[in-house]
Enzyme design. Structure first.
Site, PDB file in Angstrom:
ATOM      1  N   VAL A   1       2.430 -14.277  44.284  1.00  0.00           N
ATOM      2  CA  VAL A   1       2.532 -13.786  42.915  1.00  0.00           C
ATOM      3  C   VAL A   1       3.533 -14.687  42.189  1.00  0.00           C
ATOM      4  O   VAL A   1       4.399 -14.245  41.461  1.00  0.00           O
ATOM      5  CB  VAL A   1       2.980 -12.314  42.855  1.00  0.00           C
ATOM      6  N   ALA A   2       3.378 -15.993  42.471  1.00  0.00           N
ATOM      7  CA  ALA A   2       4.239 -17.025  41.884  1.00  0.00           C
ATOM      8  C   ALA A   2       5.710 -16.681  42.111  1.00  0.00           C
ATOM      9  O   ALA A   2       6.099 -16.348  43.219  1.00  0.00           O
ATOM     10  CB  ALA A   2       3.897 -17.218  40.419  1.00  0.00           C
ATOM     11  N   CYS A   3       6.518 -16.731  41.060  1.00  0.00           N
ATOM     12  CA  CYS A   3       7.964 -16.557  41.226  1.00  0.00           C
ATOM     13  C   CYS A   3       8.371 -15.133  41.585  1.00  0.00           C
ATOM     14  O   CYS A   3       9.538 -14.892  41.915  1.00  0.00           O
ATOM     15  CB  CYS A   3       8.688 -16.992  39.960  1.00  0.00           C
ATOM     16  N   SER A   4       7.446 -14.194  41.529  1.00  0.00           N
ATOM     17  CA  SER A   4       7.747 -12.820  41.935  1.00  0.00           C
ATOM     18  C   SER A   4       7.261 -12.501  43.342  1.00  0.00           C
ATOM     19  O   SER A   4       7.282 -11.342  43.759  1.00  0.00           O
ATOM     20  CB  SER A   4       7.124 -11.828  40.940  1.00  0.00           C
TER      21      SER A   4
END
Length: 373
Positions: A154-157
């Site tokens: 979830v990319a940077c999360s």
């Protein structure tokens, strides 16, 4: 009620540091070469000339002063402008698994656990080295962990979203001890030839052990009081690299095949979203933002973090409330908030509250509220 606790964290730092001055020197040399090679097209208005970068520009725009990278030579080569990694045969441990194992061993030692105690491995990162087999399963095998593992992005999360998956698995009994790793080789998907973003990312790997309080033996434990996730689609941060590219007959080195963003739009839209998300999460648990002793925020931009904290607690909250690791590590995608938690929690006391929060592409926002036991 089953109580879930964080009992250990670990970190792998790559061997090389790239300072802003080194980065600027390499980028400006590349820009000069590009402009010379395309002088006629630039004069005709067909191609836009590259303008120089500067240390002052980078630090004012981001607060970043340096970054760690796995390969420094390729990044600073004006004729290459990307890292060089030697290909590895299938029977050799993958690079991403290698750095994950290093961080995992630290986290397990801090938690007082052996690899055989782990029965769930989550590999959560902005990009995976390959499609399959899952990186998590390779990491599981390399460590000698049990149970099962899977990758998630979830990319940077990715890290905060993975923490919720770990908490849910522990609460429902499908796992007893979860290892989460965040191997972020961001140097491989950063466009080092783009002045607007060539300074943003750095490489790292973080790891975290979560378990129930019934099995926890570590001297330091952080109870997870709650997790909250949200996503909202946006194209303002995007990377189009994928397995279908070769079927589209497009240039594999095209600009859209690496990280790109509309930075001003991201800043304007994500800051209020992140602040409101954290505030609502705390309110659901009956906690005032000013009662929180430490905010370990996603490390993308100094100004962004300062505004999020200002909206939550008012005034000019210093690094004691919202510690910064961005200046040393740069943006490390999903690992940023975990690095902050790893390095900046030792002085908190039993009963103190903290928030681990990430925000990034998606848009995606994840928050984890913890209390020191």
């Amino acid at each position: 009620m089953t109580r879930i606790v964080i009992t250990g964290t670990g970190i792998y730092n790559p061997p090389h540091v790239v300072t802003n001055a080194e980065l600027v020197e390499a980028y400006n040399a590349y820009a000069a070469k590009f402009n010379a090679a395309n002088a006629q097209r630039i004069a005709a208005g067909e191609v836009e000339a590259k303008i120089d970068s500067s240390v002052e520009f980078i630090e004012k725009a981001s607060g970043i002063r340096q970054r760690y990278v796995i390969d420094k030579v390729g990044v600073l080569d004006p004729d290459r402008m990307r890292p060089h990694f030697d290909p590895r045969p299938d029977e050799q441990l993958s690079l991403m698994a290698e750095i994950a194992v290093a961080a995992a061993k630290q986290a397990l030692a801090a938690a007082g656990k052996q690899a055989g105690d782990v029965d769930m491995v989550l590999c959560a990162a902005a990009n995976m080295q390959r499609a399959y087999p899952a990186m998590a399963v390779e990491i599981q095998q390399a460590l000698g962990a049990k149970g099962y593992g899977f990758d998630m992005n979830v990319a940077c999360s990715s890290a905060t979203f993975a923490i919720e998956q770990a908490v849910n698995a522990l609460r429902c009994g499908t796992a007893r001890c979860v290892l989460m790793v965040n191997p972020e080789i961001t140097s491989a998907h950063l466009e080092w030839r783009d002045r607007d973003c060539h300074f943003i990312f750095g490489d790292v790997c973080t790891a975290m052990v979560l378990e129930t309080d019934a099995t926890a033996t570590a001297a330091e434990q952080w109870e997870v009081l709650g997790t909250k996730l949200v996503t909202q689609f946006s194209n303002n941060i995007r990377n189009n690299a994928g397995f279908m590219n070769r079927c589209e007959d497009t240039d594999p080195d095209a600009r859209d095949k690496t990280f790109r963003q509309e930075g001003r739009k991201v800043f304007k839209e994500v800051v209020p979203m992140a602040a409101a998300h954290i505030e609502a999460h705390l309110a659901a648990l009956g906690i005032e933002p000013t009662r929180v002793g430490r905010y370990w925020l996603h490390q993308a931009n100094l100004g962004m973090n300062q505004l999020v904290i200002k909206r939550l607690v008012g005034g000019e909250a210093g690094s004691e409330v919202a510690p910064l690791i961005l200046d040393e590590y740069a943006n490390t995608a999903s690992a940023g908030s975990i690095i902050a938690f790893h390095h900046h929690r030792a002085n908190l006391k039993s009963g103190d509250l903290g928030v681990i929060c990430s925000f990034g592409a998606g848009y995606s926002i994840g928050s984890v509220i913890v209390r020191k036991r």
